[in-house]
Design a protein around this motif. Structure first.
Motif, PDB file in Angstrom:
ATOM      1  N   MET A   5      -5.786  -9.784  -7.003  1.00 60.32           N
ATOM      2  CA  MET A   5      -5.841  -8.389  -6.569  1.00 60.32           C
ATOM      3  C   MET A   5      -6.421  -7.484  -7.648  1.00 60.32           C
ATOM      4  N   ARG A  30       1.924  -4.274  -3.234  1.00 63.74           N
ATOM      5  CA  ARG A  30       2.493  -5.094  -2.167  1.00 63.74           C
ATOM      6  C   ARG A  30       1.670  -5.009  -0.882  1.00 63.74           C
ATOM      7  N   TYR A  31       1.106  -3.834  -0.632  1.00 66.52           N
ATOM      8  CA  TYR A  31       0.317  -3.632   0.584  1.00 66.52           C
ATOM      9  C   TYR A  31      -1.104  -3.219   0.209  1.00 66.52           C
ATOM     10  N   GLY A  32      -1.885  -2.836   1.199  1.00 67.35           N
ATOM     11  CA  GLY A  32      -3.224  -2.329   0.948  1.00 67.35           C
ATOM     12  C   GLY A  32      -3.200  -0.807   0.893  1.00 67.35           C
ATOM     13  N   LYS A  58      -7.693  -6.757   1.498  1.00 65.12           N
ATOM     14  CA  LYS A  58      -6.500  -6.651   2.340  1.00 65.12           C
ATOM     15  C   LYS A  58      -5.275  -6.156   1.585  1.00 65.12           C
ATOM     16  N   ARG A  59      -5.186  -6.475   0.300  1.00 61.82           N
ATOM     17  CA  ARG A  59      -4.013  -6.053  -0.480  1.00 61.82           C
ATOM     18  C   ARG A  59      -4.468  -5.492  -1.819  1.00 61.82           C
ATOM     19  N   ARG A 245       1.286 -12.994   0.431  1.00 61.53           N
ATOM     20  CA  ARG A 245       2.623 -12.778   1.007  1.00 61.53           C
ATOM     21  C   ARG A 245       3.271 -14.096   1.389  1.00 61.53           C
ATOM     22  N   GLU A 292      -4.038 -11.948  -3.650  1.00 58.46           N
ATOM     23  CA  GLU A 292      -4.271 -11.129  -2.450  1.00 58.46           C
ATOM     24  C   GLU A 292      -3.604 -11.773  -1.235  1.00 58.46           C
TER      25      GLU A 292
END
Length: 292
Positions: A5, A30-32, A58-59, A245, A292
């Motif tokens: 990431m 943790r997220y995008g 995506k992240r 994840r 990612e």
């Protein structure tokens, strides 16, 4: 191939005298989460920019910086300085009132005043601006993806090495685990033999105690689940989709199983091996936080 990431990319493009520079920086998240800092002239394009970035990344915490520079060859357009023009009109009206001057204020007189009408760089047509932005953005994303891929390859090599250590430790646990109950039984028989002259041995009760101990320290189910999670984790290494994840979840499950093994082991050697497995899994977990 997994991707990190963390990364940085820069792209530049020129169109009709406009030079655009796009820089993208991404770090763990943790997220995008995409944040855009761009000139006001591109405010209407922010949603499209965010969509383009989110489709690729995506992240991660992703920051997009866009700067523009007008080159000398850009299109020139006249601009009216309205406050200054109004001030001149008011001044001329005052003069006409105060002095005996007939007639109105000629437009030619007004526009001939210094800086009432100026030339400035004209705005690019929307389609030209977007084409320039798309080109710079695509280059920046490509550079960022290349860095994230390189980082991902390094992360993958590290995780593979640590999982090989885990595999060796797990094999030692699988070899040692069946011996624990047998060794405990032998030690118990030796103690009873030393007390044989003082107490009466109930063989049935002894067999029951051994069976209870063997059941309590049996980790065969945990070993099966641990190996299953390990195989699933490794299968993600070659995925073309974001797997961070899933990896995070599987590492949690691996830790859950190895913790249960440790609580049930009742053996110093098994405990040492379990602690070593947990140490390697913690290092894998730290790496997964950047996938990612």
């Amino acid at each position: 191939m997994i991707k990190s990431m963390t990364g940085y990319g820069k792209g530049q493009a020129e169109q009709e005298g406009l030079s655009l520079s796009v820089e993208i920086k991404s770090v763990n998240h943790r997220y995008g989460d995409v944040t855009i800092k761009a000139p006001r002239s591109m405010m209407s394009l922010e949603m499209e920019i965010k969509k383009s970035v989110s489709e690729k990344l995506k992240r991660g915490k992703i920051d997009v910086f866009i700067t523009q520079e007008i080159n000398g060859g850009g299109v020139m357009a006249p601009a009216l300085n309205r406050p200054l023009a109004a001030a001149y009109v008011a001044l001329f009206e005052d003069l006409r009132t105060e002095f005996p001057v007939d007639g109105g204020i000629p437009l030619s007189l007004l526009v001939s005043q210094k800086e009432v009408v100026t030339l400035r760089e004209g705005d690019l047509p929307p389609e030209s601006l977007k084409a320039c932005l798309d080109s710079a953005l695509a280059t920046a994303l490509q550079a960022l993806e290349a860095m994230r891929t390189r980082e991902g390859e390094a992360t993958l090599r590290d995780m593979e090495a640590r999982l090989e250590v885990v595999e060796k430790l797990l094999a030692a646990v699988e070899e040692r685990a069946p011996l624990v109950a047998t060794e405990w039984q032998n030690k118990l028989k030796e103690r009873i033999a030393r007390l044989a002259g003082e107490v009466t041995v109930d063989e049935q009760r002894l067999a029951q105690e051994v069976a209870v101990f063997a059941d309590r320290c049996d980790i065969s189910e945990e070993l099966v689940r641990f190996r299953s999670h390990l195989n699933q984790f490794r299968s993600l290494f070659n995925s073309d989709e974001p797997v961070g994840r899933q990896m995070d979840f599987l590492v949690q499950e691996l830790n859950r199983e190895v913790n249960t093994m440790g609580s049930k082991s009742n053996d110093a050697e098994l405990t040492r091996q379990v602690v070593a497995i947990k140490a390697e899994l913690e290092k894998v977990r730290e790496q997964v936080q950047n996938v990612e």
